[in-house]
Motif scaffolding. Structure first.
Motif, mmCIF file in Angstrom:
data_model
loop_
_atom_site.group_PDB
_atom_site.id
_atom_site.type_symbol
_atom_site.label_atom_id
_atom_site.label_comp_id
_atom_site.label_asym_id
_atom_site.label_seq_id
_atom_site.Cartn_x
_atom_site.Cartn_y
_atom_site.Cartn_z
ATOM 1 N N LEU A 136 0.825 -1.204 0.000
ATOM 2 C CA LEU A 136 0.000 0.000 0.000
ATOM 3 C C LEU A 136 0.861 1.257 0.000
ATOM 4 N N GLU A 137 1.957 1.236 0.759
ATOM 5 C CA GLU A 137 2.861 2.391 0.778
ATOM 6 C C GLU A 137 3.469 2.628 -0.598
ATOM 7 N N ALA A 138 3.921 1.560 -1.239
ATOM 8 C CA ALA A 138 4.538 1.688 -2.556
ATOM 9 C C ALA A 138 3.536 2.202 -3.584
ATOM 10 N N ALA A 139 2.297 1.718 -3.507
ATOM 11 C CA ALA A 139 1.276 2.157 -4.461
ATOM 12 C C ALA A 139 0.995 3.643 -4.320
ATOM 13 N N THR A 140 1.192 4.171 -3.124
ATOM 14 C CA THR A 140 0.922 5.589 -2.880
ATOM 15 C C THR A 140 2.092 6.471 -3.297
ATOM 16 N N VAL A 141 3.282 6.188 -2.771
ATOM 17 C CA VAL A 141 4.407 7.120 -2.975
ATOM 18 C C VAL A 141 5.111 6.937 -4.314
ATOM 19 N N LEU A 142 4.931 5.797 -4.976
ATOM 20 C CA LEU A 142 5.591 5.578 -6.268
ATOM 21 C C LEU A 142 4.701 5.909 -7.457
ATOM 22 N N ALA A 143 3.450 6.284 -7.178
ATOM 23 C CA ALA A 143 2.522 6.593 -8.272
ATOM 24 C C ALA A 143 3.052 7.754 -9.106
ATOM 25 N N GLY A 144 3.177 7.527 -10.410
ATOM 26 C CA GLY A 144 3.621 8.568 -11.328
ATOM 27 C C GLY A 144 5.119 8.783 -11.394
ATOM 28 N N ARG A 145 5.882 8.036 -10.592
ATOM 29 C CA ARG A 145 7.343 8.214 -10.604
ATOM 30 C C ARG A 145 7.975 7.224 -11.581
ATOM 31 N N GLU A 146 8.986 7.687 -12.301
ATOM 32 C CA GLU A 146 9.719 6.829 -13.223
ATOM 33 C C GLU A 146 11.148 6.603 -12.778
ATOM 34 N N ASP A 147 11.595 7.358 -11.764
ATOM 35 C CA ASP A 147 12.983 7.236 -11.315
ATOM 36 C C ASP A 147 13.159 6.229 -10.184
ATOM 37 N N VAL A 148 12.049 5.837 -9.559
ATOM 38 C CA VAL A 148 12.090 4.864 -8.463
ATOM 39 C C VAL A 148 11.054 3.791 -8.738
ATOM 40 N N THR A 149 11.430 2.532 -8.516
ATOM 41 C CA THR A 149 10.526 1.415 -8.772
ATOM 42 C C THR A 149 10.665 0.394 -7.649
ATOM 43 N N SER A 150 10.038 -0.759 -7.800
ATOM 44 C CA SER A 150 10.094 -1.785 -6.757
ATOM 45 C C SER A 150 10.341 -3.151 -7.370
#
Length: 298
Positions: free
Chosen positions: A216-230
């Motif tokens: 849930l944290e990753a889905a929130t803070v990584l939304a729309g980012r291309e420089d950080v992934t999981s």
């Protein structure tokens, strides 16, 4: 002379069988109706925004079947909610399967989604069961700069050993033993715990550290980012955390089971992360849940 009273004819075997079949159908119909109208269906949850809105979603879906529902979030954790459900004080609450298994079993060894679900079913108290898992996963995953993924051609958490050894790991909360074991594939260095999701992302974006976030944290803070992934993996990741409704089996009829299954077929990790964020920002969980139920057609 008065006529002699007629002696009732004994029912034939066919008539008796027909009456028994009718009675069985009536009983089945009554049983399928779910909870009695006089007793509300009590839905609980802990106080986290995601679980409050998940409880409201399940409650709203059940209410649409004609059940009178009451929602009562508490400060209790899964163990207390399980005990309250087994005692009949709660009828349903949302939970993640991995957390349930830890609450039910001292030292669980199941990690995959299917194995965790099976182990939970075996350990639940009598009369308590779980419904279909939604497409919501809160399983912790490794977060890193996209440049590291590209440079080392990583596609799965199992490839984490290709990264340079000794990279520091920043994480929210405190890592469990199974999470530490799973992330040992990355040969991490010092671990910094109890950061916010934004702090974790700030640590890893330069490509010199790794991070760990829940689904849930990753889905929130990584939304729309291309420089950080999981990086995540079903086979080599930490214990699965799939969202399920936990309920008293005697209080859920066929209509209610179908309603819960419809929620499972529509609700995703991104959905719950976004809905939980709205609740965290002050929105009413029931209003947020009803909006989602209407838009998703559940």
């Amino acid at each position: 002379m008065l006529p002699r009273p007629r002696t009732p004819r004994p029912r034939s075997a066919r008539q008796s069988a027909a009456l028994a079949a009718i009675a069985g159908v009536l009983i089945a119909l009554l049983t399928a109706c779910g909870p009695d109208d006089d007793e509300p269906f009590r839905v609980g949850s802990d106080q986290s925004p995601a679980m409050r809105v998940a409880a409201a979603i399940y409650a709203g879906a059940l209410a649409r079947t004609g059940v009178r529902v009451e929602i009562a979030p508490t400060v209790d954790g899964d163990r207390d909610l399980l005990d309250a459900t087994a005692r009949g004080e709660k009828d349903l609450f949302p939970a993640f399967t991995g957390d349930l298994l830890v609450a039910l079993t001292p030292k669980p060894d199941a990690t995959s989604a299917d194995d965790v679900e099976t182990a939970v079913n075996r350990a639940l108290p009598q009369g308590v069961t779980i419904g279909d898992p939604a497409a919501v996963s809160d399983r912790r995953q490794v977060v890193l700069a996209q440049r590291l993924v590209d440079a080392h051609r990583l596609t799965d958490l199992a490839d984490c050993g290709e990264l340079p050894s000794g990279l520091p790991l920043a994480t929210t909360g405190t890592l469990s033993d199974d999470e530490r074991a799973a992330f040992s594939l990355c040969r991490v260095g010092p671990i910094e715990e109890n950061l916010t999701p934004a702090q974790v992302v700030a640590r890893v974006e330069a490509g010199t550290q790794l991070g760990a976030l829940t689904g849930l944290e990753a889905a929130t803070v990584l939304a729309g980012r291309e420089d950080v992934t999981s990086l995540r993996s079903e086979s080599s990741g930490p214990r699965a955390q799939s969202l399920v409704p936990v309920y008293r089996s005697g209080r859920v009829g066929k209509s209610q089971m179908k309603a819960l299954s419809r929620v499972a077929g529509e609700l995703t990790t991104v959905d719950l992360a976004e809905l939980g964020r709205k609740v965290q920002d002050g929105a009413d969980p029931t209003a947020v849940a009803n909006e989602w139920l209407s838009s998703s057609g559940v």
